[in-house]
Motif scaffolding. Structure first.
Motif, PDB file in Angstrom:
ATOM      1  N   SER A 153       0.818  -1.209   0.000  1.00 56.78           N
ATOM      2  CA  SER A 153       0.000   0.000   0.000  1.00 56.78           C
ATOM      3  C   SER A 153       0.855   1.264   0.000  1.00 56.78           C
ATOM      4  O   SER A 153       0.406   2.307  -0.459  1.00 56.78           O
ATOM      5  N   ASN A 154       2.068   1.190   0.492  1.00 49.50           N
ATOM      6  CA  ASN A 154       2.983   2.337   0.493  1.00 49.50           C
ATOM      7  C   ASN A 154       4.102   2.177  -0.527  1.00 49.50           C
ATOM      8  O   ASN A 154       5.094   2.911  -0.481  1.00 49.50           O
ATOM      9  N   GLY A 195      -2.860   4.509  -1.924  1.00 51.72           N
ATOM     10  CA  GLY A 195      -2.539   3.801  -0.696  1.00 51.72           C
ATOM     11  C   GLY A 195      -3.147   2.418  -0.576  1.00 51.72           C
ATOM     12  O   GLY A 195      -2.990   1.771   0.452  1.00 51.72           O
ATOM     13  N   ALA A 196      -3.827   1.950  -1.613  1.00 55.90           N
ATOM     14  CA  ALA A 196      -4.434   0.621  -1.551  1.00 55.90           C
ATOM     15  C   ALA A 196      -3.452  -0.416  -2.072  1.00 55.90           C
ATOM     16  O   ALA A 196      -2.488  -0.100  -2.753  1.00 55.90           O
ATOM     17  N   SER A 197      -3.746  -1.655  -1.792  1.00 54.39           N
ATOM     18  CA  SER A 197      -2.835  -2.730  -2.144  1.00 54.39           C
ATOM     19  C   SER A 197      -3.298  -3.515  -3.356  1.00 54.39           C
ATOM     20  O   SER A 197      -2.868  -4.636  -3.558  1.00 54.39           O
ATOM     21  N   THR A 198      -4.187  -2.949  -4.139  1.00 49.19           N
ATOM     22  CA  THR A 198      -4.656  -3.579  -5.365  1.00 49.19           C
ATOM     23  C   THR A 198      -4.320  -2.680  -6.547  1.00 49.19           C
ATOM     24  O   THR A 198      -4.516  -1.474  -6.480  1.00 49.19           O
ATOM     25  N   VAL A 199      -3.795  -3.299  -7.586  1.00 46.29           N
ATOM     26  CA  VAL A 199      -3.458  -2.554  -8.790  1.00 46.29           C
ATOM     27  C   VAL A 199      -4.126  -3.218  -9.985  1.00 46.29           C
ATOM     28  O   VAL A 199      -4.331  -4.441  -9.994  1.00 46.29           O
ATOM     29  N   TYR A 200      -4.505  -2.407 -10.964  1.00 45.87           N
ATOM     30  CA  TYR A 200      -5.214  -2.893 -12.140  1.00 45.87           C
ATOM     31  C   TYR A 200      -4.432  -2.533 -13.406  1.00 45.87           C
ATOM     32  O   TYR A 200      -3.691  -1.551 -13.441  1.00 45.87           O
ATOM     33  N   LEU A 201      -4.651  -3.332 -14.431  1.00 46.88           N
ATOM     34  CA  LEU A 201      -4.099  -3.014 -15.745  1.00 46.88           C
ATOM     35  C   LEU A 201      -5.204  -3.202 -16.774  1.00 46.88           C
ATOM     36  O   LEU A 201      -5.606  -4.333 -17.055  1.00 46.88           O
ATOM     37  N   SER A 206      10.566   0.745  -3.577  1.00 46.58           N
ATOM     38  CA  SER A 206      10.368   2.183  -3.456  1.00 46.58           C
ATOM     39  C   SER A 206       8.890   2.529  -3.527  1.00 46.58           C
ATOM     40  O   SER A 206       8.057   1.684  -3.847  1.00 46.58           O
ATOM     41  N   SER A 207       8.602   3.787  -3.274  1.00 46.70           N
ATOM     42  CA  SER A 207       7.217   4.249  -3.320  1.00 46.70           C
ATOM     43  C   SER A 207       6.902   5.000  -4.613  1.00 46.70           C
ATOM     44  O   SER A 207       5.736   5.287  -4.890  1.00 46.70           O
ATOM     45  N   ILE A 208       7.948   5.276  -5.394  1.00 54.63           N
ATOM     46  CA  ILE A 208       7.779   6.183  -6.529  1.00 54.63           C
ATOM     47  C   ILE A 208       7.624   5.445  -7.859  1.00 54.63           C
ATOM     48  O   ILE A 208       6.733   5.763  -8.651  1.00 54.63           O
ATOM     49  N   GLY A 209       8.502   4.493  -8.124  1.00 55.58           N
ATOM     50  CA  GLY A 209       8.473   3.832  -9.421  1.00 55.58           C
ATOM     51  C   GLY A 209       8.868   2.374  -9.316  1.00 55.58           C
ATOM     52  O   GLY A 209       9.210   1.884  -8.246  1.00 55.58           O
TER      53      GLY A 209
END
Length: 122
Positions: free
Chosen positions: A29-30, A74-80, A100-103
């Motif tokens: 999430s972070n 901040g969520a722990s789910t990502v979509y494509l 990292s949190s950026i890339g």
């Protein structure tokens, strides 16, 4: 840590698919998260990445304008979201959580998903 991916399958050229990746107990999430893919006989390649707050997204040239990566801040789910799919998009797609949190960069990936197969064929 096991990342759970879903959404792969068989689609005709020009079609669309939406991949999802969920991490357990808010892992990631972070962190920046992203997607890589590996076609038969080829090396794993970067597809798209997104920062922890969803504010910065990066795409490979081969998918730019057709794929969209997203997440709730901040969520722990990502979509494509994959639109206008082409036969050359056929590959196993892997979700990744970066340190990292950026890339997202392959050498900084902390966790990988098990992969989901996307086949684009008529």
């Amino acid at each position: 840590v096991q990342l759970v991916e879903s959404g792969g399958g068989l689609v005709q050229p020009g079609g669309s698919l939406r991949l999802s990746c969920q991490t357990p107990r808010r892992t990631g999430s972070n962190n920046a998260m992203g997607w890589f893919r590996q076609a038969p006989g080829k090396e794993r390649e970067f597809v798209a990445g997104i920062s922890w707050n969803g504010g910065n997204a990066v795409y490979s040239d081969s998918v730019k304008g057709r794929f969209t990566i997203s997440r709730v801040r901040g969520a722990s789910t990502v979509y494509l979201q994959m639109n206008n799919l082409k036969p050359e998009d056929t590959a196993v797609y892997y979700c990744a959580v970066d340190r990292s949190s950026i890339g997202v960069q392959v050498q900084r990936v902390a966790y990988w998903g098990q992969g989901t197969l996307v086949t684009v064929s008529s």
